[in-house]
Design a protein around this motif. Structure first.
Motif, PDB file in Angstrom:
ATOM      1  N   HIS A  39     -30.845  44.616  14.344  1.00 39.61           N
ATOM      2  CA  HIS A  39     -30.729  44.685  15.804  1.00 39.61           C
ATOM      3  C   HIS A  39     -31.234  46.041  16.321  1.00 39.61           C
ATOM      4  O   HIS A  39     -31.994  46.094  17.287  1.00 39.61           O
ATOM      5  CB  HIS A  39     -29.283  44.447  16.232  1.00 39.61           C
ATOM      6  N   ARG A  40     -30.816  47.114  15.652  1.00 40.91           N
ATOM      7  CA  ARG A  40     -31.272  48.457  16.062  1.00 40.91           C
ATOM      8  C   ARG A  40     -32.782  48.594  15.950  1.00 40.91           C
ATOM      9  O   ARG A  40     -33.397  49.309  16.734  1.00 40.91           O
ATOM     10  CB  ARG A  40     -30.593  49.539  15.213  1.00 40.91           C
ATOM     11  N   GLU A  41     -33.373  47.907  14.977  1.00 40.69           N
ATOM     12  CA  GLU A  41     -34.831  47.931  14.790  1.00 40.69           C
ATOM     13  C   GLU A  41     -35.549  46.987  15.755  1.00 40.69           C
ATOM     14  O   GLU A  41     -36.753  46.792  15.655  1.00 40.69           O
ATOM     15  CB  GLU A  41     -35.185  47.543  13.347  1.00 40.69           C
ATOM     16  N   LYS A  42     -34.789  46.369  16.657  1.00 36.81           N
ATOM     17  CA  LYS A  42     -35.321  45.431  17.662  1.00 36.81           C
ATOM     18  C   LYS A  42     -35.911  44.181  17.017  1.00 36.81           C
ATOM     19  O   LYS A  42     -36.788  43.542  17.579  1.00 36.81           O
ATOM     20  CB  LYS A  42     -36.319  46.118  18.590  1.00 36.81           C
ATOM     21  N   ARG A  43     -35.378  43.829  15.885  1.00 39.35           N
ATOM     22  CA  ARG A  43     -35.770  42.605  15.198  1.00 39.35           C
ATOM     23  C   ARG A  43     -34.690  41.561  15.505  1.00 39.35           C
ATOM     24  O   ARG A  43     -33.940  41.125  14.640  1.00 39.35           O
ATOM     25  CB  ARG A  43     -35.924  42.883  13.702  1.00 39.35           C
ATOM     26  N   ALA A  49     -30.308  35.457  13.310  1.00 37.95           N
ATOM     27  CA  ALA A  49     -30.238  34.535  12.168  1.00 37.95           C
ATOM     28  C   ALA A  49     -29.258  35.050  11.110  1.00 37.95           C
ATOM     29  O   ALA A  49     -28.479  34.269  10.542  1.00 37.95           O
ATOM     30  CB  ALA A  49     -31.628  34.343  11.560  1.00 37.95           C
ATOM     31  N   MET A  50     -29.279  36.360  10.856  1.00 34.07           N
ATOM     32  CA  MET A  50     -28.367  36.913   9.857  1.00 34.07           C
ATOM     33  C   MET A  50     -26.921  36.835  10.349  1.00 34.07           C
ATOM     34  O   MET A  50     -26.013  36.480   9.586  1.00 34.07           O
ATOM     35  CB  MET A  50     -28.732  38.362   9.496  1.00 34.07           C
ATOM     36  N   PHE A  51     -26.685  37.147  11.622  1.00 33.87           N
ATOM     37  CA  PHE A  51     -25.325  37.006  12.155  1.00 33.87           C
ATOM     38  C   PHE A  51     -24.856  35.558  12.045  1.00 33.87           C
ATOM     39  O   PHE A  51     -23.696  35.302  11.716  1.00 33.87           O
ATOM     40  CB  PHE A  51     -25.251  37.481  13.610  1.00 33.87           C
ATOM     41  N   MET A  74     -30.675  39.976  24.009  1.00 28.25           N
ATOM     42  CA  MET A  74     -32.012  40.561  23.916  1.00 28.25           C
ATOM     43  C   MET A  74     -33.094  39.480  23.783  1.00 28.25           C
ATOM     44  O   MET A  74     -34.221  39.692  24.195  1.00 28.25           O
ATOM     45  CB  MET A  74     -32.090  41.542  22.752  1.00 28.25           C
ATOM     46  N   LEU A  75     -32.727  38.325  23.238  1.00 26.67           N
ATOM     47  CA  LEU A  75     -33.662  37.205  23.121  1.00 26.67           C
ATOM     48  C   LEU A  75     -33.667  36.341  24.383  1.00 26.67           C
ATOM     49  O   LEU A  75     -34.336  35.313  24.423  1.00 26.67           O
ATOM     50  CB  LEU A  75     -33.290  36.343  21.905  1.00 26.67           C
ATOM     51  N   LYS A  76     -32.904  36.758  25.383  1.00 29.91           N
ATOM     52  CA  LYS A  76     -32.784  36.030  26.658  1.00 29.91           C
ATOM     53  C   LYS A  76     -32.128  34.661  26.484  1.00 29.91           C
ATOM     54  O   LYS A  76     -32.332  33.751  27.285  1.00 29.91           O
ATOM     55  CB  LYS A  76     -34.147  35.864  27.352  1.00 29.91           C
ATOM     56  N   ASP A  77     -31.323  34.515  25.425  1.00 37.70           N
ATOM     57  CA  ASP A  77     -30.563  33.287  25.201  1.00 37.70           C
ATOM     58  C   ASP A  77     -29.164  33.493  25.789  1.00 37.70           C
ATOM     59  O   ASP A  77     -28.189  33.695  25.073  1.00 37.70           O
ATOM     60  CB  ASP A  77     -30.489  32.966  23.706  1.00 37.70           C
TER      61      ASP A  77
END
Length: 158
Positions: A39-43, A49-51, A74-77
């Motif tokens: 998340h911090r890496e903006k991925r 998916a990992m969460f 951040m994914l606008k979901d």
């Protein structure tokens, strides 16, 4: 036949260097720290998916839903994030901080001012001496069109 120089020192140096080099996050096993790092890496897609995988293994951990909600924002979901915040509150109904987090999400992302006021009110009932909850509720009341109630809330608790 000439004697070849020993490659041991070189191999030992390479081995030590590779051990000290951090593994890429994607190569690490699923963990909350790894998901937070993604998340911090903006991925955000990978973090979400990992969460999700972590939640499948530990569905009672509200921190995992919170991390996934952040990635989903951040994914606008926003519907997905709203579902995660609802699950957090369902699993931790007496946690004022988690209730306030859902209120913040409702206020800032969903523009659900009434829902935000309800959550801030519940957080206040759980932690009456938390002025930040009162200030946040006043902000939500103001945005909902209740200026007098907002002023009264601020006046009473600040």
């Amino acid at each position: 036949m000439p004697e070849l120089p020993s490659r041991r020192p070189l191999l030992l140096s390479l081995l030590l260097l590779s051990a000290a080099w951090p593994a890429p996050v994607a190569a690490q096993s699923d963990s909350r720290d790894s998901a937070n790092a993604l998340h911090r890496e903006k991925r955000y897609q990978e973090a979400e998916a990992m969460f999700t995988r972590l939640i499948e293994k530990d569905p009672d951990n509200p921190d995992l839903y919170s991390g996934r909600a952040s990635s989903r924002i951040m994914l606008k979901d926003l519907p997905g994030a709203a579902a995660d915040y609802d699950e957090i509150v369902r699993r931790s109904p007496q946690d004022a901080q988690r209730r306030s987090a859902r209120a913040n999400f409702r206020l800032h992302h969903l523009k659900d001012f009434t829902g935000a006021v309800k959550d801030y009110s519940k957080a206040i009932s759980l932690t009456p001496r938390a002025p930040s909850y009162h200030a946040s509720r006043a902000r939500a009341l103001l945005k909902a069109g209740y200026a007098l109630e907002a002023l009264a809330d601020l006046d009473l608790h600040l």
